[in-house]
Enzyme design. Structure first.
Site, PDB file in Angstrom:
ATOM      1  N   MET A   1     -12.952   4.291  -4.546  1.00 40.57           N
ATOM      2  CA  MET A   1     -13.235   3.309  -3.509  1.00 40.57           C
ATOM      3  C   MET A   1     -11.982   2.746  -2.839  1.00 40.57           C
ATOM      4  O   MET A   1     -11.958   1.590  -2.418  1.00 40.57           O
ATOM      5  CB  MET A   1     -14.096   2.184  -4.080  1.00 40.57           C
ATOM      6  CG  MET A   1     -15.460   2.649  -4.558  1.00 40.57           C
ATOM      7  SD  MET A   1     -16.408   3.499  -3.255  1.00 40.57           S
ATOM      8  CE  MET A   1     -16.793   2.120  -2.205  1.00 40.57           C
ATOM      9  N   LYS A   2     -10.966   3.561  -2.718  1.00 37.48           N
ATOM     10  CA  LYS A   2      -9.786   3.135  -1.970  1.00 37.48           C
ATOM     11  C   LYS A   2      -9.464   4.196  -0.922  1.00 37.48           C
ATOM     12  O   LYS A   2      -9.547   5.407  -1.193  1.00 37.48           O
ATOM     13  CB  LYS A   2      -8.585   2.950  -2.910  1.00 37.48           C
ATOM     14  CG  LYS A   2      -8.646   1.690  -3.775  1.00 37.48           C
ATOM     15  CD  LYS A   2      -8.415   0.422  -2.958  1.00 37.48           C
ATOM     16  CE  LYS A   2      -8.360  -0.818  -3.836  1.00 37.48           C
ATOM     17  NZ  LYS A   2      -9.682  -1.161  -4.446  1.00 37.48           N
ATOM     18  N   ILE A   3      -9.020   3.727   0.233  1.00 34.05           N
ATOM     19  CA  ILE A   3      -8.597   4.633   1.294  1.00 34.05           C
ATOM     20  C   ILE A   3      -7.235   5.209   0.916  1.00 34.05           C
ATOM     21  O   ILE A   3      -6.296   4.456   0.623  1.00 34.05           O
ATOM     22  CB  ILE A   3      -8.538   3.905   2.643  1.00 34.05           C
ATOM     23  CG1 ILE A   3      -9.944   3.391   3.013  1.00 34.05           C
ATOM     24  CG2 ILE A   3      -7.998   4.817   3.737  1.00 34.05           C
ATOM     25  CD1 ILE A   3      -9.963   2.433   4.176  1.00 34.05           C
TER      26      ILE A   3
ATOM     27  N   ARG B   1       0.828  -1.213   0.000  1.00 33.38           N
ATOM     28  CA  ARG B   1       0.000   0.000   0.000  1.00 33.38           C
ATOM     29  C   ARG B   1       0.861   1.261   0.000  1.00 33.38           C
ATOM     30  O   ARG B   1       0.504   2.262  -0.638  1.00 33.38           O
ATOM     31  CB  ARG B   1      -0.922  -0.015   1.233  1.00 33.38           C
ATOM     32  CG  ARG B   1      -2.131   0.837   1.060  1.00 33.38           C
ATOM     33  CD  ARG B   1      -3.405   0.065   1.254  1.00 33.38           C
ATOM     34  NE  ARG B   1      -4.519   0.879   0.792  1.00 33.38           N
ATOM     35  CZ  ARG B   1      -5.755   0.471   0.761  1.00 33.38           C
ATOM     36  NH1 ARG B   1      -6.053  -0.749   1.177  1.00 33.38           N
ATOM     37  NH2 ARG B   1      -6.720   1.234   0.306  1.00 33.38           N
TER      38      ARG B   1
ATOM     39  N   THR C   1     -17.380  13.018  -1.388  1.00 34.98           N
ATOM     40  CA  THR C   1     -18.808  12.924  -1.046  1.00 34.98           C
ATOM     41  C   THR C   1     -19.078  11.480  -0.660  1.00 34.98           C
ATOM     42  O   THR C   1     -18.606  10.550  -1.316  1.00 34.98           O
ATOM     43  CB  THR C   1     -19.739  13.324  -2.217  1.00 34.98           C
ATOM     44  OG1 THR C   1     -19.612  12.401  -3.280  1.00 34.98           O
ATOM     45  CG2 THR C   1     -19.466  14.737  -2.673  1.00 34.98           C
ATOM     46  N   HIS C   2     -19.826  11.340   0.442  1.00 38.42           N
ATOM     47  CA  HIS C   2     -20.131  10.015   0.978  1.00 38.42           C
ATOM     48  C   HIS C   2     -21.647   9.852   0.991  1.00 38.42           C
ATOM     49  O   HIS C   2     -22.338  10.776   1.454  1.00 38.42           O
ATOM     50  CB  HIS C   2     -19.557   9.863   2.384  1.00 38.42           C
ATOM     51  CG  HIS C   2     -19.870   8.568   3.032  1.00 38.42           C
ATOM     52  ND1 HIS C   2     -19.260   7.379   2.651  1.00 38.42           N
ATOM     53  CD2 HIS C   2     -20.733   8.245   4.017  1.00 38.42           C
ATOM     54  CE1 HIS C   2     -19.739   6.396   3.377  1.00 38.42           C
ATOM     55  NE2 HIS C   2     -20.645   6.880   4.214  1.00 38.42           N
TER      56      HIS C   2
ATOM     57  N   ASP D   1     -13.656   8.627   6.326  1.00 42.21           N
ATOM     58  CA  ASP D   1     -14.854   9.483   6.379  1.00 42.21           C
ATOM     59  C   ASP D   1     -14.936  10.267   7.678  1.00 42.21           C
ATOM     60  O   ASP D   1     -16.035  10.522   8.194  1.00 42.21           O
ATOM     61  CB  ASP D   1     -16.108   8.622   6.172  1.00 42.21           C
ATOM     62  CG  ASP D   1     -16.086   7.942   4.820  1.00 42.21           C
ATOM     63  OD1 ASP D   1     -16.589   6.807   4.717  1.00 42.21           O
ATOM     64  OD2 ASP D   1     -15.545   8.527   3.871  1.00 42.21           O
TER      65      ASP D   1
ATOM     66  N   GLY E   1      -8.260   9.464   8.420  1.00 40.37           N
ATOM     67  CA  GLY E   1      -9.258   8.499   8.858  1.00 40.37           C
ATOM     68  C   GLY E   1     -10.187   8.116   7.724  1.00 40.37           C
ATOM     69  O   GLY E   1     -10.041   8.599   6.594  1.00 40.37           O
TER      70      GLY E   1
HETATM   71  N1  LIG Z   1      -7.888   8.563   3.783  1.00 39.05           N
HETATM   72  C1  LIG Z   1      -9.121   8.553   3.236  1.00 39.05           C
HETATM   73  N2  LIG Z   1      -9.288   8.072   1.996  1.00 39.05           N
HETATM   74  C2  LIG Z   1     -10.528   8.063   1.435  1.00 39.05           C
HETATM   75  C3  LIG Z   1     -11.643   8.531   2.165  1.00 39.05           C
HETATM   76  C4  LIG Z   1     -11.430   9.048   3.486  1.00 39.05           C
HETATM   77  O1  LIG Z   1     -12.363   9.537   4.166  1.00 39.05           O
HETATM   78  N3  LIG Z   1     -10.160   9.028   3.979  1.00 39.05           N
HETATM   79  N4  LIG Z   1     -12.915   8.450   1.615  1.00 39.05           N
HETATM   80  C5  LIG Z   1     -13.010   7.472   0.529  1.00 39.05           C
HETATM   81  C6  LIG Z   1     -14.357   7.280  -0.053  1.00 39.05           C
HETATM   82  N5  LIG Z   1     -15.063   6.362   0.855  1.00 39.05           N
HETATM   83  C7  LIG Z   1     -16.204   6.807   1.464  1.00 39.05           C
HETATM   84  O2  LIG Z   1     -16.760   7.879   1.170  1.00 39.05           O
HETATM   85  C8  LIG Z   1     -14.549   5.077   1.108  1.00 39.05           C
HETATM   86  C9  LIG Z   1     -14.225   4.245   0.021  1.00 39.05           C
HETATM   87  C10 LIG Z   1     -13.690   2.991   0.256  1.00 39.05           C
HETATM   88  C11 LIG Z   1     -13.459   2.538   1.567  1.00 39.05           C
HETATM   89  C12 LIG Z   1     -12.831   1.204   1.796  1.00 39.05           C
HETATM   90  O3  LIG Z   1     -12.998   0.597   2.847  1.00 39.05           O
HETATM   91  N6  LIG Z   1     -12.044   0.767   0.803  1.00 39.05           N
HETATM   92  C13 LIG Z   1     -11.288  -0.499   0.924  1.00 39.05           C
HETATM   93  C14 LIG Z   1     -11.454  -1.335  -0.327  1.00 39.05           C
HETATM   94  C15 LIG Z   1     -12.922  -1.507  -0.647  1.00 39.05           C
HETATM   95  C16 LIG Z   1     -13.076  -2.157  -2.042  1.00 39.05           C
HETATM   96  O4  LIG Z   1     -12.077  -2.209  -2.786  1.00 39.05           O
HETATM   97  O5  LIG Z   1     -14.226  -2.547  -2.331  1.00 39.05           O
HETATM   98  C17 LIG Z   1      -9.810  -0.187   1.035  1.00 39.05           C
HETATM   99  O6  LIG Z   1      -9.369   0.908   0.581  1.00 39.05           O
HETATM  100  O7  LIG Z   1      -9.091  -1.081   1.529  1.00 39.05           O
HETATM  101  C18 LIG Z   1     -13.801   3.359   2.639  1.00 39.05           C
HETATM  102  C19 LIG Z   1     -14.341   4.630   2.413  1.00 39.05           C
HETATM  103  C20 LIG Z   1     -11.964   7.760  -0.516  1.00 39.05           C
HETATM  104  N7  LIG Z   1     -10.670   7.612   0.162  1.00 39.05           N
HETATM  105  N1  LIG Z   2     -17.710   5.416   0.352  1.00 38.14           N
HETATM  106  C1  LIG Z   2     -17.520   5.921  -0.967  1.00 38.14           C
HETATM  107  C2  LIG Z   2     -18.804   5.840  -1.762  1.00 38.14           C
HETATM  108  O1  LIG Z   2     -19.653   4.993  -1.514  1.00 38.14           O
HETATM  109  N2  LIG Z   2     -18.931   6.760  -2.716  1.00 38.14           N
HETATM  110  C3  LIG Z   2     -20.147   6.834  -3.506  1.00 38.14           C
HETATM  111  O2  LIG Z   2     -19.985   6.198  -4.762  1.00 38.14           O
HETATM  112  C4  LIG Z   2     -20.980   6.757  -5.638  1.00 38.14           C
HETATM  113  C5  LIG Z   2     -20.296   7.036  -6.938  1.00 38.14           C
HETATM  114  O3  LIG Z   2     -21.270   7.284  -7.909  1.00 38.14           O
HETATM  115  P1  LIG Z   2     -20.807   7.507  -9.450  1.00 38.14           P
HETATM  116  O4  LIG Z   2     -19.771   6.445  -9.753  1.00 38.14           O
HETATM  117  O5  LIG Z   2     -22.083   7.359 -10.216  1.00 38.14           O
HETATM  118  O6  LIG Z   2     -20.229   8.887  -9.518  1.00 38.14           O
HETATM  119  C6  LIG Z   2     -21.498   8.039  -4.970  1.00 38.14           C
HETATM  120  O7  LIG Z   2     -22.787   7.830  -4.403  1.00 38.14           O
HETATM  121  C7  LIG Z   2     -20.498   8.266  -3.862  1.00 38.14           C
HETATM  122  O8  LIG Z   2     -21.024   8.928  -2.735  1.00 38.14           O
END
Ligand SMILES: Nc1nc2c(c(=O)[nH]1)N[C@@H](CN(C=O)c1ccc(C(=O)N[C@@H](CCC(=O)O)C(=O)O)cc1)CN2
Ligand SMILES: NCC(=O)N[C@@H]1O[C@H](COP(=O)([O-])[O-])[C@@H](O)[C@H]1O
EC number: 2.1.2.2
Length: 205
Positions: free
Chosen positions: A93-95, A68, A109-110, A146, A144
């Site tokens: 969808m990655k942290i 990572r 946006t969440h 979200d 963190g």
């Molecule tokens: N450091 C941060 N990175 C991200 C955040 C955040 O708040 N802090 N928000 C995300 C978007 N998100 C929620 O809004 C979110 C997306 C994905 C995950 C998650 O657990 N991802 C896993 C893998 C999941 C998968 O591949 O299906 C991971 O990264 O291991 C949590 C929150 C954008 N980045």
């Molecule tokens: N936790 C992260 C998460 O769930 N994010 C969500 O993915 C969708 C993307 O829509 P899109 O691909 O149609 O733009 C959105 O609803 C966004 O909030």
């Protein structure tokens, strides 16, 4: 007339949030330029939306790196190379790791009313819990998950016959409007962070 806000947008999926930003910049209602779209997934349809808009793209899969930290360093370099003023994670969808977060200010946006239901499955979790109202949160991104300071939230009422998909589609409607509104206000008046508050717009005299 100040220069348009330079945006990098990170996506992982269908990219309808990205499309809302592209449409607003093309219409001239959002004084910003999407200078690049990045993703961790080469198969995401958000890339096709960027291509159609003539926006440069980059793909940085986690699986291409030994760990990572290496992915974090590579993504940070990609993002920094475009010299953004703001990075929007729009269904990314990655942290994100510390090096990437150090490269710029990030806005996410969440699809839930944080701090409720953080993580990758906010819509599913809200539905399963049985809340009657959910919605979307625009927030700055920190280390963190979200937990960053909240900029704006908008609500959506859950109906008895909602499924995850029907609810998520209704959330996305308000989410797209909120994202464009928030980024437009940030582009016009800048922003500052005061503890857990984000103040958008010029400081009052
Ligand atoms: N450091 C941060 N990175 C991200 C955040 C955040 O708040 N802090 N928000 C995300 C978007 N998100 C929620 O809004 C979110 C997306 C994905 C995950 C998650 O657990 N991802 C896993 C893998 C999941 C998968 O591949 O299906 C991971 O990264 O291991 C949590 C929150 C954008 N980045
Ligand atoms: N936790 C992260 C998460 O769930 N994010 C969500 O993915 C969708 C993307 O829509 P899109 O691909 O149609 O733009 C959105 O609803 C966004 O909030």
């Amino acid at each position: 007339m100040s220069a348009p806000l330079r945006l990098v947008v990170l996506v992982s999926g269908s990219g309808t949030l990205l499309q809302a930003l592209l449409d607003a910049t093309a219409a001239g209602t959002l004084p910003a330029q999407v200078v690049a779209v990045g993703t961790d997934r080469a198969d995401c349809t958000g890339l096709a939306r960027a291509d159609a808009a003539g926006v440069p793209t980059f793909v940085e899969p986690l699986a291409d790196h030994p760990d990572r930290d290496a992915w974090d360093a590579a993504l940070a370099a990609r993002v920094a190379g475009y010299e953004p003023d703001l990075v929007v994670t729009a269904g990314f969808m990655k942290i994100l790791g510390p090096r990437t977060l150090d490269a710029c200010t990030f806005l996410n946006t969440h699809p839930a009313l944080l701090p409720a239901f953080p993580g990758a499955h906010g819509v599913r979790d809200a539905l399963a819990y049985g809340v009657r109202v959910t919605g979307s949160t625009a927030h700055l991104v920190d280390a963190g998950v979200d937990t960053g300071p909240i900029i704006e939230q908008r609500t959506v009422t859950i109906t008895d016959d909602d499924t995850e998909d029907t609810l998520h589609e209704r959330i996305k409607v308000v989410e797209r409007e909120m994202l464009v509104d928030v980024v437009t206000r940030m582009a016009h008046g800048g922003w500052r962070v005061d503890g857990r508050r984000v103040v958008v717009g010029p400081a009052r005299a």
